[in-house]
Motif scaffolding. Sequence first.
Motif, PDB file in Angstrom:
ATOM      1  N   GLN A   1       0.809  -1.219   0.000  1.00  0.00           N
ATOM      2  CA  GLN A   1       0.000   0.000   0.000  1.00  0.00           C
ATOM      3  C   GLN A   1       0.843   1.270   0.000  1.00  0.00           C
ATOM      4  O   GLN A   1       0.298   2.368  -0.072  1.00  0.00           O
ATOM      5  CB  GLN A   1      -0.920  -0.018   1.225  1.00  0.00           C
TER       6      GLN A   1
ATOM      7  N   PRO B   1       2.724   4.384  -1.208  1.00  0.00           N
ATOM      8  CA  PRO B   1       2.648   5.145  -2.462  1.00  0.00           C
ATOM      9  C   PRO B   1       3.918   4.999  -3.300  1.00  0.00           C
ATOM     10  O   PRO B   1       5.024   4.872  -2.771  1.00  0.00           O
ATOM     11  CB  PRO B   1       2.474   6.586  -1.980  1.00  0.00           C
TER      12      PRO B   1
ATOM     13  N   LYS C   1       1.447  16.100  -4.959  1.00  0.00           N
ATOM     14  CA  LYS C   1       1.321  15.508  -3.633  1.00  0.00           C
ATOM     15  C   LYS C   1       2.569  14.735  -3.232  1.00  0.00           C
ATOM     16  O   LYS C   1       3.282  14.180  -4.068  1.00  0.00           O
ATOM     17  CB  LYS C   1       0.103  14.593  -3.584  1.00  0.00           C
TER      18      LYS C   1
ATOM     19  N   TYR D   1       5.466  12.905  -5.565  1.00  0.00           N
ATOM     20  CA  TYR D   1       5.144  12.860  -6.993  1.00  0.00           C
ATOM     21  C   TYR D   1       5.857  13.987  -7.725  1.00  0.00           C
ATOM     22  O   TYR D   1       5.908  15.127  -7.249  1.00  0.00           O
ATOM     23  CB  TYR D   1       3.637  13.002  -7.201  1.00  0.00           C
TER      24      TYR D   1
ATOM     25  N   GLN E   1       1.732  14.005 -12.052  1.00  0.00           N
ATOM     26  CA  GLN E   1       0.479  13.362 -11.703  1.00  0.00           C
ATOM     27  C   GLN E   1      -0.547  13.532 -12.810  1.00  0.00           C
ATOM     28  O   GLN E   1      -0.509  14.523 -13.556  1.00  0.00           O
ATOM     29  CB  GLN E   1      -0.091  13.952 -10.399  1.00  0.00           C
TER      30      GLN E   1
ATOM     31  N   ASP F   1      -6.762  11.800 -12.241  1.00  0.00           N
ATOM     32  CA  ASP F   1      -6.644  10.903 -11.078  1.00  0.00           C
ATOM     33  C   ASP F   1      -5.314  11.169 -10.390  1.00  0.00           C
ATOM     34  O   ASP F   1      -4.263  10.733 -10.868  1.00  0.00           O
ATOM     35  CB  ASP F   1      -6.734   9.443 -11.522  1.00  0.00           C
TER      36      ASP F   1
ATOM     37  N   LYS G   1      -3.920   9.856  -7.956  1.00  0.00           N
ATOM     38  CA  LYS G   1      -3.213   8.668  -7.501  1.00  0.00           C
ATOM     39  C   LYS G   1      -2.358   8.047  -8.588  1.00  0.00           C
ATOM     40  O   LYS G   1      -1.550   7.159  -8.325  1.00  0.00           O
ATOM     41  CB  LYS G   1      -4.218   7.625  -6.986  1.00  0.00           C
ATOM     42  N   VAL G   2      -2.550   8.504  -9.812  1.00  0.00           N
ATOM     43  CA  VAL G   2      -1.778   8.010 -10.948  1.00  0.00           C
ATOM     44  C   VAL G   2      -0.692   9.021 -11.275  1.00  0.00           C
ATOM     45  O   VAL G   2      -0.976  10.179 -11.547  1.00  0.00           O
ATOM     46  CB  VAL G   2      -2.687   7.774 -12.172  1.00  0.00           C
TER      47      VAL G   2
ATOM     48  N   ASN H   1       3.540   5.310 -12.418  1.00  0.00           N
ATOM     49  CA  ASN H   1       2.784   4.886 -13.596  1.00  0.00           C
ATOM     50  C   ASN H   1       3.348   5.512 -14.858  1.00  0.00           C
ATOM     51  O   ASN H   1       3.972   6.574 -14.829  1.00  0.00           O
ATOM     52  CB  ASN H   1       1.309   5.294 -13.472  1.00  0.00           C
TER      53      ASN H   1
ATOM     54  N   ARG I   1       3.151   0.074 -14.761  1.00  0.00           N
ATOM     55  CA  ARG I   1       3.956   0.562 -13.649  1.00  0.00           C
ATOM     56  C   ARG I   1       5.428   0.299 -13.933  1.00  0.00           C
ATOM     57  O   ARG I   1       5.783  -0.692 -14.592  1.00  0.00           O
ATOM     58  CB  ARG I   1       3.537  -0.102 -12.332  1.00  0.00           C
TER      59      ARG I   1
END
Length: 447
Positions: free
Chosen positions: A181, A183, A278, A325, A328, A332, A334-335, A364, A374
């Motif tokens: 989990q 990041p 982020k 990051y 980004q 999204d 998170k990607v 990613n 990935r």
Amino acid sequence: MWRRSEWSGPASPKGFRAGARSLIAAAGLLVAALEGPALAEDALVSLAKQKSLTDTPGGPKEQLRKFGIDVDVWITQFEQGITSGAIKRTARYGGIMDTFLRVDGEKLGFWKGLKFNAQYEHYFGRNVNRQDFALLPVNVAQAFIERDGYHSALSMTLTQEFSEQFSVTVGKFNMLTLAAQTPLVGGGGIETFMNRSFALPSTGIGVSSPESVADRLIIAPPYLLGGVAALKTKFFDLKLMVADPRNALQPRVIQRPFERGIGAGLMLTVPVEIGGLKGFHTVRVAYSNARGFDLEDIDETPRIAQLKGVTKKGYRFVSYAIQQYLMQSATDPKVGWGVFTLATLSDGNPNPVRWSVVAGLAGNNLMTGREDDRWGVGYYHYRLSPLLLSGLQARRINRRSESGVEAFYNFAVTRWLRLSGDLQIVDPWNPLRARASYLGLRLQTIF
């Protein structure tokens, strides 16, 4: 029932190429099936985008989720070979089957906030761990199987969410799954990096295991029995873990918990945003009152392979991690991809790793249509305790700190079918062994 493949024994580069071709062929057959004219175009698009092979619209898995039951089966196959640096060139085929069960107690008729999770693992085949004289397993997903045999493990946890901010979880934890989990860098050895330095970093509350010197050197049990209290706020996340510091894979830990002491770890994660991108900063401190071998007496113990005898009480550990990051996705957050680093520091006795550092880039592929891919490249260095090295030297056993690099690319054929290529180069802790290189293929299917 899984059978050991004909590839599983020692193999030449020709055997490795045969195994690699087999994995690629398996992926190719599934791709061909997706492209077959028998499927309607809309069905093809749905099949390619669904999260798992069997998660069809209106299907059994979707119906089960309405009652709060979610089931997944992952099968990950590996073909990995040592191309240079070991006594002989070796290739091994093996894999792992993971079965996940997630239950929402409220949907099932119990009270709000009750969650149950179980994970069953079955390992099959063989691997190149222990064939290469390296300290850290180069295939962590198969690092805990019995040599030349089979192995299964079951982990179960029960969670009570008291609010959106506070929860408590108790049970037997799979630490590889928890590490997955993280990041950017991820973990677990089946989707991102394969080397244990990235996939299962030190937690600081483990104690020496009874198997071998090498197993003792990394203080991060793959399974822990205990509990976690988690607090989530707008400004930080705080977790407190209390656990039996031994590897919970051993039946005695379940039968007689905490008989050798207790371990506790406190982890604080603070989100940081730089230029709209982020990031996360994490500080962890840990302590265990368990007893470990006193490294000052390593030159006196009669059996170096087991390190039994004089002990020293108390393990202390601190670490600092950054995930930031650099790019980004606009749709999204998170990607994306970015930089990660982890630095650890311990007491150096009885902890045999004085300090370690891990750093790299991962995330990613943001090219249009390839966002599910990935990739990653990283470097690690584990600095062993001077007391350990000098004690071994006194017994004419030459060892050194270990370092290495790893790069991988995980190609998403579909969301449920992934083919990865992996390259590792390691300077092993045995200075008499040359720098070793490894090539690996990994095929993951989510049913």
